[in-house]
Design a protein around this motif. Sequence first.
Motif, PDB file in Angstrom:
ATOM      1  N   UNK A 794       0.809  -1.230   0.000  1.00  0.00           N
ATOM      2  CA  UNK A 794       0.000   0.000   0.000  1.00  0.00           C
ATOM      3  C   UNK A 794       0.838   1.274   0.000  1.00  0.00           C
ATOM      4  N   UNK A 795       1.839   1.312   0.848  1.00  0.00           N
ATOM      5  CA  UNK A 795       2.672   2.503   0.896  1.00  0.00           C
ATOM      6  C   UNK A 795       3.481   2.656  -0.383  1.00  0.00           C
ATOM      7  N   UNK A 796       3.968   1.552  -0.935  1.00  0.00           N
ATOM      8  CA  UNK A 796       4.746   1.613  -2.178  1.00  0.00           C
ATOM      9  C   UNK A 796       3.902   2.136  -3.338  1.00  0.00           C
ATOM     10  N   UNK A 797       2.672   1.640  -3.430  1.00  0.00           N
ATOM     11  CA  UNK A 797       1.804   2.051  -4.533  1.00  0.00           C
ATOM     12  C   UNK A 797       1.463   3.541  -4.441  1.00  0.00           C
ATOM     13  N   UNK A 799       3.193   5.914  -2.851  1.00  0.00           N
ATOM     14  CA  UNK A 799       4.391   6.721  -3.084  1.00  0.00           C
ATOM     15  C   UNK A 799       4.761   6.745  -4.562  1.00  0.00           C
ATOM     16  N   UNK A 800       4.568   5.603  -5.225  1.00  0.00           N
ATOM     17  CA  UNK A 800       4.872   5.542  -6.651  1.00  0.00           C
ATOM     18  C   UNK A 800       4.000   6.513  -7.433  1.00  0.00           C
ATOM     19  N   UNK A 801       2.724   6.550  -7.092  1.00  0.00           N
ATOM     20  CA  UNK A 801       1.841   7.450  -7.823  1.00  0.00           C
ATOM     21  C   UNK A 801       2.253   8.904  -7.607  1.00  0.00           C
ATOM     22  N   UNK A 802       2.581   9.256  -6.373  1.00  0.00           N
ATOM     23  CA  UNK A 802       3.001  10.636  -6.123  1.00  0.00           C
ATOM     24  C   UNK A 802       4.258  10.971  -6.901  1.00  0.00           C
ATOM     25  N   UNK A 803       5.133   9.982  -7.049  1.00  0.00           N
ATOM     26  CA  UNK A 803       6.361  10.204  -7.824  1.00  0.00           C
ATOM     27  C   UNK A 803       6.041  10.427  -9.292  1.00  0.00           C
ATOM     28  N   UNK A 804       5.072   9.655  -9.835  1.00  0.00           N
ATOM     29  CA  UNK A 804       4.747   9.752 -11.261  1.00  0.00           C
ATOM     30  C   UNK A 804       4.006  11.040 -11.595  1.00  0.00           C
ATOM     31  N   UNK A 805       3.312  11.615 -10.640  1.00  0.00           N
ATOM     32  CA  UNK A 805       2.477  12.782 -10.937  1.00  0.00           C
ATOM     33  C   UNK A 805       3.029  14.070 -10.361  1.00  0.00           C
ATOM     34  N   UNK A 806       4.174  14.040  -9.746  1.00  0.00           N
ATOM     35  CA  UNK A 806       4.701  15.256  -9.128  1.00  0.00           C
ATOM     36  C   UNK A 806       5.030  16.278 -10.201  1.00  0.00           C
TER      37      UNK A 806
END
Length: 806
Positions: A794-797, A799-806
């Motif tokens: 859950x945390x990885x998913x 964080x990944x999304x925030x990284x992709x959309x920053x």
Amino acid sequence: MTWTSDKAWTMPSMPAEADPTPNPNSPWAHDTQVLAGWQALDCALPAVRPVFEACAHEAIARLSPASLQAFWQGGRQLGKLGRGAAPVLAWLTYWPEVVEALGESDAEQAFEVVMALLLRMNKSPNSAAMTHLLTSLGPVAQRLGGLSVLQAYLHTVGHFMDRTTGSIHGRQATLPSAGLPELLLQAPRLLQTLSLSGWQAWVDFGARAYAHHPPQKEDYFALRSPDSLAVLQRERHGTLLRDAERTLSLSLQAMWQLQAHVLPLPTAQMSEEHGVQAVSVLPCLLLESTDKGTSYAMGLPDVLDARDGVSALDRYRLMLMHMAGHIQWSTPCIADNWSPMQRLAVEWFEDTRIDWILMRTWPGLRQNLLALYPPVQEGGCNEATHACVLHRLSVWSRSVLDERFEVQDPQLREWRDRFMALVDGQGQGTDAEQGVVTGQVRTAQVAQLALQFVARTRRPSDAQAQVHFEHTQVDWRDDNRHLWQFIENGDEEDTAPSPTRVADEELHSLPPQLYPEWDYLAGSERPDWVRVFEYLHPPGHAADIDQLLLRHAALSKRLQRLLDQLKPQGRTRERHLENGSELDLDVALAAHIDLKTGHIPSHRVEQHIKPVERDVSVQLVMDLSASLNEKAPGSDQTVLQISQESVALLAWALHQLGDALAIGGFHSNTRHDVRYMHIKGFEEPWADPVKARLAALEPAYSTRMGVAIRHAARTLIKRKSTKKILLVLTDGEPSDVDVTDPNYLMHDARQVVHSLQSQGVFVWCIQLHPAHEASVRHVFGDHFTLVDRMAQLPETLASLFFKLTR
């Protein structure tokens, strides 16, 4: 000897042995050429003797002495192989046709190539296909028309035989090719539609796609399967109606001020008995009365070739012009009391009138119209054996349209003159109101003239059972169903399909979508290969998802702080505008200074300020194969439960941000049954209905990933968002129970990913199983995240999304 419906030779019962020496009382015993041929053939097969004389006379008349010697030699060689009379009979019947098609010089080389292939067949389990090869060789040679292309055809047949002949123990070929006989029987028909390269591509596809499924392979090459039809359509030549539809619609609007819906009519039909057959399709005009008036639909063949110097586009245009002429100048007739022959004559007279007006109004159509008219000639029908009414009407119609065509029959000349006297002066009726009035009158007058034609020209031969159809079909003319009105309905007047009642439950489901798949060995797509069924996932209990979110309350607080950072806080300013939302003081001050100092000031002194907004669309695709039921390493939860937690947390975060999110899941059970479960749409809020569907997920079956990504991306591509992201959550590599090549589905998924990336979609994979890292890297490149500890998913998913959309 008889020829059965399945195109196989049937031999009459004869004694087991026969003397090759002819009977002295035989009618051809004293014919020296036939006798020499019989001795050169040296065939003791009983079934050959009854048909030899007819075959020998035909060969002697059509072949030169050198070719005739090779003809007897080939028959003798086939008769000594011990495969019965069928190959010999096929050789004697069809080889002269091959020689005529190729010419004497090329026939010698073709003889060597054909005999070599026949000997290879004889030494393999495919000896029964020798007859099929010889039977189809004549039409194939006529169609190909050259030695080099015939050699390429024979090479393809030989290669197909080698690669599809099976073996029980893997050491020696013992099983005949399942598709070879059907391939040879269908070759003449297919080569009428496909080029040689297209036919070779069709053959190669069937050999590869059904390498391990002999019954399906046989259906494919017999043209009994939908896949065969799809590949055949892909490889066809000619101009597709879809490619010409816009040009035709513009022509119709420009020349007639008419808007009509163009419908494609298939030029190939599939039946259980004969497979796919090319059919001749007539255009059709469909009229429908609505509150807004009459709407028109014009049915045209889905593909056309250029013919007789007229391009396919001009052929399409002529069909449209003829139907538009009917709309403008024809009116329906009540035909309850008219016989079929009377209606036939009325249709011919009315079609001729429309064509005559078209040529008078647009003289440029004359050349194409006359070039496409069937080359009918007076006296071409034998009245002793056939009914010639169609032939008579075709000759009459040509005499009206072509001034250079003269007829000798005084009756036809008389009716041509009477017709011309009726329609003369009609061609310039461009006024819409006047055209309607005169059209009604003249349609009725033409019908009366046609009825008189039937009564005055009737002949005893019109009652013959056999009707002469040659050169009587004018392909640009429609089927005239719009020309008739019936007060009392009957079976013969039913020209439209009967309405069907749709079950209520079918209204709540979606029909299957057909998608291609990439075949990496062929370097092309398999058209309409996979069926995807999409349905709304049944709901469960939304409270279960709320309980899962409570377990990650601490993570939610941390994510909330990240969300506050991601939310847009600033504004953008667009300056130097003539019409903005407010005055730009700096620019206005500079303009005032310019004005005072004698310079020309700028008039762009306004600005527009708007807040920064996120514009992101995310499509999440969940792998719901059966492996998700397994326990996660180091956890008492299943992989599915952890995936549900992760998706729920991501959906909550996107809801807080205001980003658009769609969620779907998939699993597959062969290419015929890929299920795509709709969980959340882009416009649906994160609420109890979506949570209930997410809570009810149940894994099953296999992972056909490529087509699921295709289906999910179809909606994502249509979004107008600046950033489009497709996330794939999976614990395995692409696989399915009907695929034996482990690389096939992997290459298909890779092709889909590359295609989407070229269209501006950012694709990322979250891999849940480290054992499949190599395959994931092959499909997604470096665009993947490997989750080695499931508890942190859950945390990885998030964080990944925030990284992709920053």
